[in-house]
Scaffold this active site. Structure first.
Site, PDB file in Angstrom:
ATOM      1  N   CYS A  21       0.823  -1.221   0.000  1.00 56.84           N
ATOM      2  CA  CYS A  21       0.000   0.000   0.000  1.00 56.84           C
ATOM      3  C   CYS A  21       0.850   1.262   0.000  1.00 56.84           C
ATOM      4  O   CYS A  21       2.048   1.224   0.264  1.00 56.84           O
ATOM      5  CB  CYS A  21      -0.921  -0.020   1.226  1.00 56.84           C
ATOM      6  SG  CYS A  21      -2.337   1.048   0.984  1.00 56.84           S
ATOM      7  N   ASP A  38      -6.561  -2.911  11.336  1.00 59.76           N
ATOM      8  CA  ASP A  38      -5.395  -2.028  11.402  1.00 59.76           C
ATOM      9  C   ASP A  38      -5.268  -1.525  12.844  1.00 59.76           C
ATOM     10  O   ASP A  38      -6.220  -1.589  13.629  1.00 59.76           O
ATOM     11  CB  ASP A  38      -5.650  -0.857  10.428  1.00 59.76           C
ATOM     12  CG  ASP A  38      -4.469   0.073  10.286  1.00 59.76           C
ATOM     13  OD1 ASP A  38      -3.361  -0.265  10.732  1.00 59.76           O
ATOM     14  OD2 ASP A  38      -4.675   1.171   9.717  1.00 59.76           O
TER      15      ASP A  38
HETATM   16  O1  LIG Z   1      -0.720   5.144   4.998  1.00 57.50           O
HETATM   17  C1  LIG Z   1      -1.402   6.140   5.266  1.00 57.50           C
HETATM   18  O2  LIG Z   1      -0.869   7.264   5.298  1.00 57.50           O
HETATM   19  C2  LIG Z   1      -2.855   6.022   5.537  1.00 57.50           C
HETATM   20  C3  LIG Z   1      -3.560   7.153   5.855  1.00 57.50           C
HETATM   21  C4  LIG Z   1      -4.923   7.107   6.091  1.00 57.50           C
HETATM   22  C5  LIG Z   1      -5.596   5.892   6.010  1.00 57.50           C
HETATM   23  C6  LIG Z   1      -4.896   4.729   5.700  1.00 57.50           C
HETATM   24  C7  LIG Z   1      -3.542   4.771   5.482  1.00 57.50           C
HETATM   25  N1  LIG Z   1      -2.813   3.626   5.215  1.00 57.50           N
HETATM   26  C8  LIG Z   1      -3.268   2.331   5.509  1.00 57.50           C
HETATM   27  O3  LIG Z   1      -3.001   2.049   6.871  1.00 57.50           O
HETATM   28  C9  LIG Z   1      -2.741   0.674   7.034  1.00 57.50           C
HETATM   29  C10 LIG Z   1      -1.577   0.445   7.952  1.00 57.50           C
HETATM   30  O4  LIG Z   1      -0.408   1.057   7.498  1.00 57.50           O
HETATM   31  P1  LIG Z   1       0.994   0.887   8.289  1.00 57.50           P
HETATM   32  O5  LIG Z   1       1.503  -0.490   7.970  1.00 57.50           O
HETATM   33  O6  LIG Z   1       0.723   1.044   9.733  1.00 57.50           O
HETATM   34  O7  LIG Z   1       1.866   1.936   7.725  1.00 57.50           O
HETATM   35  C11 LIG Z   1      -2.563   0.109   5.645  1.00 57.50           C
HETATM   36  O8  LIG Z   1      -3.733  -0.633   5.345  1.00 57.50           O
HETATM   37  C12 LIG Z   1      -2.546   1.277   4.733  1.00 57.50           C
HETATM   38  O9  LIG Z   1      -3.300   0.943   3.611  1.00 57.50           O
END
Ligand SMILES: O=C(O)c1ccccc1N[C@@H]1O[C@H](COP(=O)(O)O)[C@@H](O)[C@H]1O
Length: 203
Positions: free
Chosen positions: A6, A125
């Site tokens: 992602c 998450d």
């Molecule tokens: O990554 C971002 O900035 C974000 C912002 C707002 C909503 C979702 C976002 N990312 C998603 O968050 C999860 C976890 O990410 P991490 O591994 O903790 O960095 C993932 O599903 C991203 O798609």
């Protein structure tokens, strides 16, 4: 197991990650994210499913971005209603509803139950006031309290050193993992060597 990478944005990096064997690639359309796509994506990958990440987005803008970027899947990280999820499914998108989880509170079964009939996947998450991308893990053991029928992706702060722990994680409804900030050299730029190593060890 589905591997979703992602927070992609830069053309060369998108092309590289496409070659690594990820199944889905995510693009963040939330203006407050450091991974915000912003301007038009220069390259739309063909061999992965394209996932758009949104937070409480205006529905018309969401649909415009989905069409423009040929998105297959919509991942909703805000307070989007079950009715909106259903309406998006009826427009032939796959829908992922993300839930922020903390071990300081019981697993939110009453909330997830409301989304059982209108989502293709859930994404669990780490809870953050920023809606996602915290880079922090939550205690995955709380997911044993998830008894629902909707398959889910495990997310939140997964990093290169977690590969063995992720492989050991087991839940009958877990169908994939989400890799984001833990693999970055800077916001929205993934370290392809780290991703390649993780993906080969995970598969
Ligand atoms: O990554 C971002 O900035 C974000 C912002 C707002 C909503 C979702 C976002 N990312 C998603 O968050 C999860 C976890 O990410 P991490 O591994 O903790 O960095 C993932 O599903 C991203 O798609």
């Amino acid at each position: 197991m589905i591997i979703k990478v992602c927070g992609m944005r830069e053309e060369a990096n998108v092309r590289e990650v496409e070659q690594l064997g990820a199944d889905w690639m995510g693009f963040i359309f939330y203006p407050k994210s450091p991974r915000y796509v912003g301007k038009t994506l220069a390259y739309l990958p063909e061999s992965v499913k394209k996932v758009g990440i949104f937070v409480n987005e205006d529905t018309d803008r969401l649909l415009t971005l989905a069409e423009k970027n040929r998105l297959d899947i919509l991942q909703l990280h805000g307070d989007e209603s079950p009715e909106l999820c259903k309406a998006l499914q009826e427009k032939d998108f796959l829908v992922i509803k993300a839930f922020g989880i903390t071990t300081e509170k019981p697993f939110p079964s009453e909330l997830t139950e409301r989304y059982e009939d209108c989502c293709d996947y859930f994404l669990f998450d780490t809870h953050t006031d920023l809606y996602g991308g915290s880079g922090r893990k939550f205690g995955w053991e709380i997911l044993s309290d998830y008894q629902g029928g909707t398959p889910f992706l495990l997310s939140g702060g997964i990093s290169p050193e977690d590969v063995e722990e992720v492989k050991r994680f087991s839940h009958p409804k877990c169908v994939g993992i989400d890799l984001n900030s833990g693999f970055e050299t800077s916001p929205a730029v993934k370290n392809t060597q780290l991703l390649q190593k993780f993906i080969s060890a995970f598969r």
